[in-house]
Design an enzyme around this catalytic site. Sequence first.
Site, PDB file in Angstrom:
ATOM      1  N   CYS A 138       0.855  -1.194   0.000  1.00  0.00           N
ATOM      2  CA  CYS A 138       0.000   0.000   0.000  1.00  0.00           C
ATOM      3  C   CYS A 138       0.885   1.235   0.000  1.00  0.00           C
ATOM      4  CB  CYS A 138      -0.840   0.073   1.270  1.00  0.00           C
ATOM      5  SG  CYS A 138      -2.058  -1.209   1.395  1.00  0.00           S
ATOM      6  N   GLU A 142       1.427  -4.125  -5.499  1.00  0.00           N
ATOM      7  CA  GLU A 142       0.295  -5.042  -5.357  1.00  0.00           C
ATOM      8  C   GLU A 142      -0.910  -4.472  -6.091  1.00  0.00           C
ATOM      9  OE1 GLU A 142      -0.346  -6.490  -1.271  1.00  0.00           O
ATOM     10  OE2 GLU A 142      -2.478  -6.454  -1.741  1.00  0.00           O
TER      11      GLU A 142
END
Length: 448
Positions: A314, A348
């Site tokens: 993140c 991601e």
Amino acid sequence: MGSIDTPKNPENGSRTLPPATDAYATYDGDKNGIDGMPARATEMTLPVESEAIKKRRASMLPLEVGTRVLCRWRDCKYHPVKVIERRKMQFGGSNEYEYYVHYTEFNRRLDEWVKLEQLDLDSVETVVDEKVEDKVTSLKMTRHQKRKIDETHVEGHEELDAASLREHEEFTKVKNIATIELGRYEIETWYFSPFPPEYNDCLRLYFCEFCLNFMKRKEQLQRHMKKCDLKHPPGDEIYRSGTLSMFEVDGKKNKVYGQNLCYLAKLFLDHKTLYYDVDLFLFYILCECDDRGCHMVGYFSKEKHSEESYNLACILTLPPYQRKGYGKFLIAFSYELSKKESKVGTPERPLSDLGLLSYRGYWTRVLLDILKRHKGNISIKELSDMTAIKAEDILTTLQTLELIQYRKGQHVICADPKVLDRHLKAAGRGGLEVDVSKLIWTPYKEQG
Ligand code: ACO
Ligand code: ZN
């Protein structure tokens, strides 16, 4: 490059708190002047109401969840919305409601509670959607996220089915915390974050900017600040250049800090699942330092071991610091760590709209800078070795820029200097540089 639907004012939906005050004027985040306004946005003057019109309108009320209608936004123009939730007004009559709406042409971060007077009842569409299902896709999770959920919450289930996703969407559809106070800033939040149940009734939370503990009341924070002895994130300072510092925090050694950070970050990240299991992550906290301490500007998290070669899980720049080049710095930093690990990396998935823009810009600049300087042919593998950018990301970036041709079963990079210059110009400024000579870091190794 233009701006997408985040507030365009310099402080980006946040305001600097006046020194030592207990009174707060509500800051109305100037969300005017957004590029790419939907074509359907119209300025309207409502006609004088006849009795018949009044009656018809009254018969629609209260509006059903799922209703589509035009709503007057902060720019004083009407935009199409969908009613996501409704609640009785605290001091209204028995049938007076306010409505939580999603602007269908904007990102979910702009969803908000509006009063009936902001809605143009003449525009109500009579067919009410059965389900508020607009963005089940927004909850599509990466395989990795599903695995994490399976491990922690739904053991034995291989996949999260559509019903579970919808249930999750239902649960997160309304923002719970409206604003937070963090250091010098009061910040409007963007999304739901699953704070513990005792915070259910809080619209505003007060964070200690150093240990990230959060509290319900200002006085609690003031008491906390007197005894909190942190002046920077816990963990090791691995980078310092001028007033910028980067700290590495091991989620296993600093569990509470890691969890607090996840609660905070989720307020600005839509697509991410909150992990309680922070042991598996390292957090890289970017700070601006002054004589009062090191103030968090943003961060990224990284799995200690990633099967999918993710080098970043993140990423967040706190709203008051956005569009100043910190996001590019964090992305560049994540690739510098990969280079030190002699690995290639990729963020991601899914990427948010802003995440994709930032990554596209970064990849374009890094790759085209090399292509510009390089004499002779260069392969995608060579580009990947030089930059630690995963080959797939290089290929899609160059394909998007139409710099790749497929000849005799092979991808060939076609780099006309003029075309490169044009793309580089469009990709915007380079942002803050990472000075690798100031990075003191060794890759993570399990101890014991
Ligand atoms: N409108 C248009 N372009 C934008 C915007 C915007 N609102 N925000 C960023 N960009 C683009 C621009 O190209 C910008 O470069 P420019 O300013 O030179 O034009 C570039 O992205 C990056 O700008 P930075 O200033 O370096 O990035 P910033 O510090 O604003 O951080 C980030 C970018 C981290 C994505 C930030 O927007 C953020 O925290 N968003 C909320 C959380 C989020 O969505 N994170 C990504 C999720 S995906 C994942 O975590 C793997
Ligand atoms: Zn503290």
